[in-house]
Structures are given as C-alpha cells and as structure tokens.
Design a protein around this motif. Structure first.
Motif, PDB file in Angstrom:
ATOM      1  N   PHE A 147       0.862  -1.184   0.000  1.00 48.92           N
ATOM      2  CA  PHE A 147       0.000   0.000   0.000  1.00 48.92           C
ATOM      3  C   PHE A 147       0.896   1.231   0.000  1.00 48.92           C
ATOM      4  O   PHE A 147       2.091   1.137   0.307  1.00 48.92           O
ATOM      5  CB  PHE A 147      -0.924   0.012   1.229  1.00 48.92           C
ATOM      6  N   PRO A 148       0.372   2.403  -0.337  1.00 48.69           N
ATOM      7  CA  PRO A 148       1.196   3.613  -0.297  1.00 48.69           C
ATOM      8  C   PRO A 148       1.641   3.945   1.130  1.00 48.69           C
ATOM      9  O   PRO A 148       0.951   3.632   2.106  1.00 48.69           O
ATOM     10  CB  PRO A 148       0.262   4.702  -0.838  1.00 48.69           C
ATOM     11  N   VAL A 149       2.790   4.574   1.223  1.00 54.19           N
ATOM     12  CA  VAL A 149       3.323   5.080   2.487  1.00 54.19           C
ATOM     13  C   VAL A 149       3.671   6.552   2.271  1.00 54.19           C
ATOM     14  O   VAL A 149       4.109   6.939   1.184  1.00 54.19           O
ATOM     15  CB  VAL A 149       4.567   4.282   2.923  1.00 54.19           C
ATOM     16  N   TRP A 150       3.452   7.360   3.287  1.00 47.94           N
ATOM     17  CA  TRP A 150       3.777   8.778   3.230  1.00 47.94           C
ATOM     18  C   TRP A 150       4.932   9.051   4.188  1.00 47.94           C
ATOM     19  O   TRP A 150       4.715   9.260   5.386  1.00 47.94           O
ATOM     20  CB  TRP A 150       2.563   9.622   3.603  1.00 47.94           C
ATOM     21  N   PRO A 151       6.188   9.012   3.721  1.00 47.87           N
ATOM     22  CA  PRO A 151       7.306   9.280   4.626  1.00 47.87           C
ATOM     23  C   PRO A 151       7.223  10.690   5.199  1.00 47.87           C
ATOM     24  O   PRO A 151       6.876  11.653   4.501  1.00 47.87           O
ATOM     25  CB  PRO A 151       8.538   9.127   3.731  1.00 47.87           C
ATOM     26  N   GLY A 156       7.836  15.788   3.603  1.00 48.72           N
ATOM     27  CA  GLY A 156       6.946  14.660   3.408  1.00 48.72           C
ATOM     28  C   GLY A 156       6.354  14.582   2.018  1.00 48.72           C
ATOM     29  O   GLY A 156       6.248  15.584   1.302  1.00 48.72           O
ATOM     30  N   PHE A 157       5.934  13.377   1.625  1.00 47.14           N
ATOM     31  CA  PHE A 157       5.391  13.140   0.297  1.00 47.14           C
ATOM     32  C   PHE A 157       4.776  11.739   0.275  1.00 47.14           C
ATOM     33  O   PHE A 157       4.930  10.957   1.223  1.00 47.14           O
ATOM     34  CB  PHE A 157       6.487  13.253  -0.768  1.00 47.14           C
ATOM     35  N   GLN A 158       4.096  11.404  -0.808  1.00 52.00           N
ATOM     36  CA  GLN A 158       3.529  10.069  -0.988  1.00 52.00           C
ATOM     37  C   GLN A 158       4.522   9.185  -1.720  1.00 52.00           C
ATOM     38  O   GLN A 158       5.122   9.592  -2.717  1.00 52.00           O
ATOM     39  CB  GLN A 158       2.214  10.136  -1.758  1.00 52.00           C
ATOM     40  N   LEU A 159       4.670   7.947  -1.241  1.00 54.55           N
ATOM     41  CA  LEU A 159       5.562   6.964  -1.861  1.00 54.55           C
ATOM     42  C   LEU A 159       4.718   5.727  -2.177  1.00 54.55           C
ATOM     43  O   LEU A 159       4.277   5.008  -1.275  1.00 54.55           O
ATOM     44  CB  LEU A 159       6.700   6.604  -0.905  1.00 54.55           C
TER      45      LEU A 159
END
Length: 247
Positions: free
Chosen positions: A29-33, A48-51
């Motif tokens: 699933f996506p992770v947002w670091p 931060g951003f979407q990964l």
C-alpha cells in the motif's frame, strides 16, 4: 572577487560531501514518509510526500546532516494520516505524532563517523530497515554494529498488547510505547529514573520494552537501549543510506 571565490569553494565543498538517501516502499500500500532535520539542519523534500508501492525516492543531504525519517500510513486527501500524522499535512513542518517507527541519523561526527538507528522509543507503526549503500562505506572493525543493517522487520502490531494498541476498524494499526501510553517517569526514563542505572526493567511495573526488543533486537526499545541498537559507519568517501518500509 575574494568573497566570490570563497562562496564558490564553500558550495563545492558542501556538494562533494553530500550523502545519498533512497527511500523505498515495499509495503502492499502507499506510504507517506515524514522527514525532519535536527535543530539547525535542513528538512529534505519539504518534510513529506507520498511513496507508492515499489516506488523509490532519492534525495541528498549535506555534510553533517542529522534528522529522522518515519512512515505514515492511511493518509487521506486532506493530509490526515492514521499513524505518524503531521497535523493534517503531507509536507511536515514539525515532528510527527507518535506512535511511529523512526529511522534516526547523525552524520559526519568525530572521525567522520556516522551514527544511525531504528527507534521504537516513540512506538511502532510499520517495519523499517536501514541499509548502508554498497560501495559508499568502509568497515573499520568486525563489530556487528559497523556498517550493518539496522531495523525492525516484524509486524509488531500483531503482538502489541491491547493496552498499547491503536485501533482502526477492528485492526491494530500502530503500537504505543509504554511511555506514550502511561506517561510515567519509570517508562519515560525521567526524573528519578533519568539515568541508565535507574531506567531499567526492575523499576518498571511491567516490562513492555522487552516485547519490542525480543521481536526486534536491533532496534531501540527504550531511551537507554544504546549498546544493542546504535550502528556506526565511515564513508568512502561519504556513506549513502537506503531506508526500506516493509523490508
């Protein structure tokens, strides 16, 4: 002219001592670091951003950088995340809200030595691993903690005691530390318990940190868990690091 030459030299020096970081998402699933520089240090990628699944993001930090990186999960279009939230912002401009698994770095210390670790002191939300990038470092000893991988590879949500768990729709999505859950001097290693000699399991009502330590022996389980959790590395000429979510 002299000032201009000096400025160019400083720019060249800072560029030549850049550390490469690679953030990779192996979660299904996506992770947002979330990212945060230590006081006086830059915060990369606006914090931060979407990964997305299987995606890798590469960035660089300057000589002497220090900071932390953590995963956020289940973030919505308004920037609110169910764990590791940054106050409803995708681009963090401050610390995230625990519980969250942390990758921590202090680079280019005495002797040009880096320090890095994975910390569960603020709790846990996803497995995480730090790998020094091959070809960027040199070992100086046979120590297990010299340029090896640090991390927590198990899903601690599965074994998290109910009294520490964060729940969503009937599922455990994160696990608080005992300090976060109970806010006592014993578990938070403060006050009369603020030294390595007094902050230990014999003074804890229940040894919650041992649950984390047994599952993830290379990660910090409480504030003074240094001897089995701090990794070091020397650059060749400067170490790069890969941080993997769900390794």
């Amino acid at each position: 002219m002299k000032l201009q030459v000096t400025s160019i030299f400083i720019l060249m020096l800072s560029t030549s001592y850049a550390h490469e970081f690679r953030l990779r998402n192996n979660c299904p699933f996506p992770v947002w670091p979330g990212l945060l520089g230590n006081p006086g240090k830059e915060t990369p990628l606006n914090g931060g951003f979407q990964l997305n699944l299987w995606e890798t993001k590469v960035f660089h930090v300057g000589y002497g950088w220090g900071g932390r990186i953590w995963p956020r999960r289940d973030c919505d279009g308004n920037g609110h995340c169910l764990s590791g939230d940054c106050g409803n912002k995708i681009q963090c401009d401050g610390t995230g809200n625990p519980p969250a698994s942390l990758a921590e770095f202090t680079l280019d210390g005495w002797g040009n030595q880096d320090y890095y670790d994975v910390s569960l002191v603020d709790g846990y939300n996803l497995p995480i691993k730090i790998n020094p990038i091959p070809g960027t470092f040199r070992k100086v000893s046979d120590s297990y903690f010299d340029c090896n991988s640090a991390g927590c590879y198990r899903d601690l949500n599965e074994i998290c005691p109910n009294e520490l768990a964060i729940w969503h729709n009937g599922w455990k999505i994160a696990c608080k530390s005992a300090c976060l859950a109970f806010n006592t001097d014993q578990y938070c290693c403060r006050g009369a318990y603020g030294t390595p000699q007094t902050c230990k399991s014999s003074n804890w009502p229940y040894n919650y940190p041992a649950i984390f330590k047994q599952a993830c022996p290379d990660a910090y389980s409480y504030a003074y868990d240094d001897t089995t959790s701090t990794f070091t590395c020397h650059g060749n000429p400067e170490t790069g690091y890969e941080i993997v979510f769900c390794p």
